[in-house]
Scaffold this active site. Structure first.
Site, PDB file in Angstrom:
ATOM      1  CB  ILE A  84     -21.985  24.052  64.740  1.00  0.00           C
ATOM      2  CG1 ILE A  84     -20.707  24.517  65.444  1.00  0.00           C
ATOM      3  CG2 ILE A  84     -23.006  23.540  65.742  1.00  0.00           C
ATOM      4  CD1 ILE A  84     -20.923  25.705  66.393  1.00  0.00           C
ATOM      5  N   GLY A  85     -19.760  22.798  62.199  1.00  0.00           N
ATOM      6  CA  GLY A  85     -18.950  23.222  61.064  1.00  0.00           C
ATOM      7  C   GLY A  85     -17.442  23.081  61.195  1.00  0.00           C
ATOM      8  NE  ARG A 125      -1.097  14.751  70.524  1.00  0.00           N
ATOM      9  CZ  ARG A 125      -1.345  13.518  70.077  1.00  0.00           C
ATOM     10  NH1 ARG A 125      -0.998  13.157  68.864  1.00  0.00           N
ATOM     11  NH2 ARG A 125      -1.927  12.646  70.857  1.00  0.00           N
ATOM     12  CG  ASN A 144      -7.642  17.765  60.050  1.00  0.00           C
ATOM     13  OD1 ASN A 144      -6.929  18.503  59.370  1.00  0.00           O
ATOM     14  ND2 ASN A 144      -8.520  16.936  59.523  1.00  0.00           N
ATOM     15  N   PRO A 145      -4.489  19.648  61.208  1.00  0.00           N
ATOM     16  CG  PRO A 145      -2.295  19.331  60.485  1.00  0.00           C
ATOM     17  CD  PRO A 145      -3.463  18.607  61.073  1.00  0.00           C
ATOM     18  CB  THR A 166     -10.492  20.754  59.993  1.00  0.00           C
ATOM     19  OG1 THR A 166      -9.780  19.949  60.923  1.00  0.00           O
ATOM     20  CG2 THR A 166     -11.012  19.890  58.858  1.00  0.00           C
ATOM     21  CE  LYS A 174      -2.560  24.669  75.727  1.00  0.00           C
ATOM     22  NZ  LYS A 174      -1.619  25.537  76.488  1.00  0.00           N
ATOM     23  N   GLY A 175      -8.126  22.902  72.811  1.00  0.00           N
ATOM     24  CA  GLY A 175      -9.310  23.558  72.249  1.00  0.00           C
ATOM     25  C   GLY A 175      -8.918  24.812  71.497  1.00  0.00           C
ATOM     26  CD  GLU A 216     -15.278  29.665  72.244  1.00  0.00           C
ATOM     27  OE1 GLU A 216     -15.709  28.541  72.384  1.00  0.00           O
ATOM     28  OE2 GLU A 216     -16.020  30.653  72.198  1.00  0.00           O
TER      29      GLU A 216
HETATM   30 MO1  MOS Z   1     -19.500  29.206  71.438  1.00  0.00          MO
HETATM   31  S1  MOS Z   1     -20.045  31.111  71.906  1.00  0.00           S
HETATM   32  O1  MOS Z   1     -18.892  28.781  72.949  1.00  0.00           O
HETATM   33  O2  MOS Z   1     -20.956  28.461  71.084  1.00  0.00           O
END
Ligand code: MOS
Length: 730
Positions: free
Chosen positions: A459-460, A620, A623-624, A626, A693-694, A697
Site C-alpha cells: 500500500i506504499g 533488522r 531497506n534503510p 524506504t 520486527k516490523g 506503526e
Molecule cells: Mo494498519 S491500521 O495495521 O492497516
C-alpha cells in the site's frame, strides 16, 4: 551473504509510479465499463419507509439500481465482516451514511446525477451518537479469542497506598479518519461465473475469503487483484461493504463496474479510529519507582460490532511495575463500525500513558528519561518472558544525544526564542511483533533471472523493493535480476498489509522460497556428472551473481543458466510456507523513543513542531531508505494526531460535519520540520530468520504524547485532550 538487504535501494516500482504506468484499481483499462455511485442514508437510525427510484430508472444512461427492495439475498457471514453489516438486505438504518442503494450508469456523471434523484422517506428514531454523553452506558465487550481484554497483576490498591506521589487524570482522543491520498476504488468484472475484482484492499486473500462468503460462491471463482494501492493506513484492512455491492452491481448490469468513493464517502464507507476517554492512575515512590498503574479505557463502537482495540496492552508491558490493572469498556453508538487506523490501540493508549508519565516526572522533579530508565523492564513484566530483543535504552540514549536533550531546562516556560515559547518533550513507543503464516514461490529462469511471488500487498511502504532485496540475497543474484510480484490471489497466500506484519511474515516466506529453489539448483549441479560442481559438498558452494562455485576454488563453478541449459529446463521452481510457530519463549516487541521540539506563539496559541527526532529498535532493517521514509510518514501522522486531526459530528443528525480534507486537517509540507530518523543496530535472532520486527506503526506511536509533553514544557499548560488546537492553549 547480504548484498542487497540493509542497503538503501531505490523503489523498484518508483519509475512505474512516477510515469503513470502503475495502474491503480480505479485505472484498470476495461472495455465497456459502467460506473456505480452509492446512495447513503441521511439519518442515523430508523427505517426506510419508501424509496422512490422511478425517476432514476428513466434518467439518461442509467443501467440499473439496487436497493434493499431488489438486491439479491447475501450472507453477511463472510470472514472479517461484522455480524450485521448493511448489504441492502433490509430497510433498517443503523448509521448516517449507511449504503442504502447503488446506481449504475454508463458514465460517472450520469450515475451521480441519477443517484441525486432518489427520494427516500424514513421513519426516524432517536439516535445516540455523542460519546461523552453516553459514557455511563459503557459495556464490557464480549471476550475475544484471547479472553477478556482486562488484566490484573499484583494488587493495585495496595501498590497505590505505597505511593509517595500519585497522578490521577483523564485523557481523551477524538475520532480520526485515515484519508489516504488514493481514493478507495473497486473495479468488478464478471466472466461468466468467475469474478475478477481489482480493489484498493490491504489484503487480496482476505478480501477473496470475505467475498466468497457474502456472495455465496466458491472461492476459486474469485480473483482479487491489488497491484498498487494509493495508501490506506488501515482503511481497507478489513473488507468493507461497498466492495460486495460493486460485485453485485456488475453482475446485475452484466458488464464491468467501477466504483470510486468520493472523499466524503471515505468517512462513512470505512471505519474510523475510535475515540477514547482514558483514566490513568500512576503511583510512584519518591525515587520514582512505579508502585501501581490503573489504566481504564473507554472507546466508541457501533451497534453492529464490538471492535475492541488494544488500547491498554502497552501499559501492561512497557514499565516495570508490580501492580497493574487495565480495563477496557466500549460505548455502542448509532454510527458506523470503527476500523484499525495506523497503530490501532497503541497510538491512543500510549498517548495517555506517556502524558501521565510526563506528569509524574514533573511531580517527582525527575527528568522524563530518567523516570523511564528507573522503571525500565528488563523482562516482560506481564508474563515474565525475556524479550526477544529490546534496545529501548539505546533509543533513549541515542535520541537524547541527537536531540541535544541535556541542554533542556526542566522548568515550563523557561526556554524561549524571542517572543516564542520553546518546549522539548519526549515519549516512549512500542508495538508488538505480529508475525503470521505466509507463503511464497520462487522461480529461476533459463536466462538466469528470477521471479518471486507472494499474494501480499504493497500500500506504499516499499514492499516490492524490500522483497526484491530479500530474494536477491537468498538467490545469490543482483537485485536487478529479480522480479517480485504481489497483489493477486493467484499468488501464494499471504496476510494483509496491516499490523506491521508484511516484512516479518512475507519476508521469511520469500527468503525460504528463494533458498529452496537455490538449493534445488545446487542439488541438480552436484548430481550431474557434466557439471564442474559434480560431487561437491553443497555446504561449500557459494553463489555470486548467479554463478555457483566451490567457495575454496572459484574457478570450479557454473551459472544457473549453464545448469538449466544443459538439463534442458526452461525454469525451476520452489514454494515455501513460513509459519512463525506457536511456542512463546520470548516477548516480542519493537521499541522507540520520540523527541519533539515545539514553538508556541503565546498570543495566538499556535503550535509549530520545529524539530523531531525518532529513534527505533525494530530488528533488522531491510531497506534503510524506504524504512526511513516510512518512519517519516508515521511521524507526520503523529503530528496530525497531536495538533489537527479530529472528525466532528453534528449529533442532531449523527452526521460528520468535516468529511473532507479542507476541514479535516492533516499536516501539509509547511507543518513538517526536518525529521531525524535513526534505527538502532539490532538483529533479533528469535523472531524470524530475517531478524526483522516490523516498523509500520512503531513510528507513529508516542509522537502525539511527545508533542503534548513539549507543549506543556513550553507553556505550563497540560492539555489532556487531542488534538491540541490553539483555542485550548489560550
Ligand atoms: Mo494498519 S491500521 O495495521 O492497516
Amino acid at each position: 551473504m547480504s548484498e542487497a538487504v540493509g542497503k538503501p535501494f531505490n523503489r523498484v516500482d518508483g519509475r512505474l509510479k512516477v510515469t503513470g504506468r502503475a495502474h491503480y484499481p480505479s485505472e484498470i483499462p476495461t472495455e465497456n465499463i459502467a460506473h456505480a455511485v452509492l446512495i447513503q442514508s441521511t439519518i442515523a437510525k430508523g427505517r426506510i419507509q419508501t424509496i422512490d427510484t422511478s425517476v432514476v430508472e428513466r434518467s439518461p444512461g442509467v443501467l440499473g439500481i439496487l436497493t434493499h427492495l431488489n438486491a439479491p439475498r447475501l450472507t453477511t457471514r463472510g470472514e472479517g465482516f461484522p455480524p450485521q453489516v448493511p448489504l441492502l438486505q433490509d430497510d433498517v438504518v443503523q448509521y448516517n451514511g449507511q449504503h442504502i442503494g447503488v446506481v449504475i450508469a454508463e458514465s460517472l456523471e450520469q450515475a451521480a446525477y441519477a443517484a441525486s434523484l432518489v427520494k427516500v422517506d424514513y421513519a426516524v428514531e432517536q439516535a445516540a451518537t455523542d460519546f461523552k454523553r453516553e459514557l455511563s452506558h459503557a459495556i464490557a465487550p464480549e471476550p475475544g479469542p484471547g479472553g477478556s481484554p482486562d488484566s490484573m497483576r499484583g494488587d493495585v490498591a495496595q501498590g497505590l497506598t505505597m505511593a509517595a506521589v500519585q497522578i490521577d487524570q483523564t485523557y481523551t482522543t477524538p475520532n480520526e479518519h485515515h484519508n489516504p491520498l488514493g481514493l478507495t476504488a473497486v473495479t468488478a468484472v464478471w466472466e461468466g461465473e468467475r469474478l475478477i475484482l481489482y480493489d484498493t484492499t490491504q489484503g487480496v486473500h482476505s478480501m477473496r475469503r470475505t467475498l466468497a462468503g457474502t456472495l455465496g460462491i466458491p472461492i476459486e471463482n474469485i480473483q482479487v487483484i491489488a497491484r498498487f494501492v494509493g495508501g490506506a493506513f488501515g482503511a481497507t484492512l478489513l473488507p468493507q461493504p461497498h466492495v460486495t455491492l460493486a460485485a453485485v452491481a456488475a453482475r446485475q448490469v452484466g458488464q464491468p463496474v467501477k466504483l470510486v468513493l468520493t472523499r466524503e464517502q471515505m468517512y462513512t464507507s470505512h471505519g474510523y479510529r475510535p475515540q477514547t476517554s482514558q483514566h490513568l492512575v500512576l503511583g510512584a515512590t519518591a525515587e520514582g519507582r512505579l508502585t501501581g498503574i490503573v489504566h481504564e479505557a473507554l472507546a466508541d463502537t457501533s451497534q453492529l460490532q464490538d471492535r475492541n482495540e488494544r488500547i491498554t496492552s502497552a501499559t501492561q508491558m512497557l514499565y516495570q511495575c508490580p501492580n497493574v490493572t487495565t480495563i477496557r469498556r466500549l460505548v455502542r453508538l448509532d454510527k458506523g463500525t470503527p476500523t484499525p487506523m495506523r497503530a490501532p490501540g497503541e497510538a491512543t493508549g500510549i498517548f495517555a500513558l506517556e502524558c501521565a508519565m510526563d506528569e509524574l516526572a514533573y511531580a517527582l522533579q525527575l527528568d522524563p528519561i530518567e523516570l523511564r530508565l528507573r522503571n525500565y523492564a528488563d523482562a516482560d513484566p506481564e508474563n515474565g518472558l525475556p524479550w526477544s530483543s529490546k534496545a529501548l535504552r539505546e533509543c533513549y540514549e541515542l535520541g537524547a544525544q541527537r536531540f541535544g536533550w541535556q541542554r533542556r531546562t526542566p522548568e515550563p516556560g523557561s526556554m524561549r526564542d524571542g517572543r516564542y515559547l520553546i518546549g522539548w518533550g519526549m515519549a516512549s513507543s512500542t508495538y508488538p511483533y505480529l508475525g503470521n503464516a505466509a507463503s511464497a514461490r520462487a522461480k529461476i529462469w533459463l536466462d538466469g533471472s528470477a521471479l518471486v511471488q507472494s499474494g501480499a500487498t504493497d500500500i506504499g511502504p516499499g514492499t516490492y523493493t524490500a522483497m526484491t532485496q530479500i530474494a536477491a540475497d537468498a538467490l545469490g543474484l543482483a537485485a536487478e535480476r529479480v522480479r517480485f510480484e504481489l497483489g493477486d490471489t493467484n499468488l501464494p497466500d499471504a496476510p494483509s498489509q496491516g499490523g506491521s506484519r508484511i516484512v516479518i511474515s512475507v519476508g521469511p516466506a520469500v527468503q525460504g522460497a528463494a533458498i529452496a529453489v537455490r538449493n534445488q539448483m545446487i542439488q541438480r549441479a552436484i548430481a550431474d556428472q557434466a557439471s564442474p560442481l559434480y560431487g561437491a559438498n553443497p555446504q561449500e558452494i557459494a553463489i555470486e551473481n548467479g554463478y555457483l562455485f566451490v567457495a575454496q576454488d572459484r574457478a570450479r563453478g557454473e551459472t544457473y543458466t549453464d545448469i538449466l541449459a544443459r538439463q534442458e529446463l526452461p525454469e525451476v521452481e520452489a514454494t515455501f510456507d513460513f509459519n512463525p510457530g506457536e511456542e512463546e519463549q520470548f516477548s516480542k516487541h519493537a521499541f522507540g523513543a520520540q523527541f519533539a521540539e515545539v514553538r508556541v506563539d503565546p498570543d495566538l496559541g499556535e503550535v509549530r513542531v520545529t524539530r523531531f527526532v525518532g529513534v527505533y529498535a525494530a530488528g533488522r532493517i531491510i531497506n534503510p531508505k524506504t524504512a526511513r521514509s516510512q518512519m517519516i510518514g508515521g511521524i507526520v501522522g503523529g503530528i496530525g494526531m497531536a495538533l489537527m486531526e479530529e472528525t466532528r459530528m453534528d449529533h442532531r443528525y449523527g452526521r460528520y460535519t468535516n468529511a473532507n480534507i479542507a476541514e479535516y486537517l492533516v499536516p501539509t509540507h509547511a507543518d513538517i520540520p526536518d525529521i531525524d530518523v535513526t534505527f538502532v543496530d539490532e538483529d533479533d535472532p528469535h523472531v524470524n530468520p530475517l531478524g526483522a520486527k516490523g516498523i509500520g506503526e512503531v513510528c507513529l506511536v508516542g509522537v502525539a504524547p511527545a508533542i503534548a509533553n513539549a507543549i506543556y514544557h513550553a507553556t505550563g499548560k497540560r492539555i489532556r485532550e487531542l488534538p491540541i488546537t490553539p483555542d485550548k492553549l489560550l
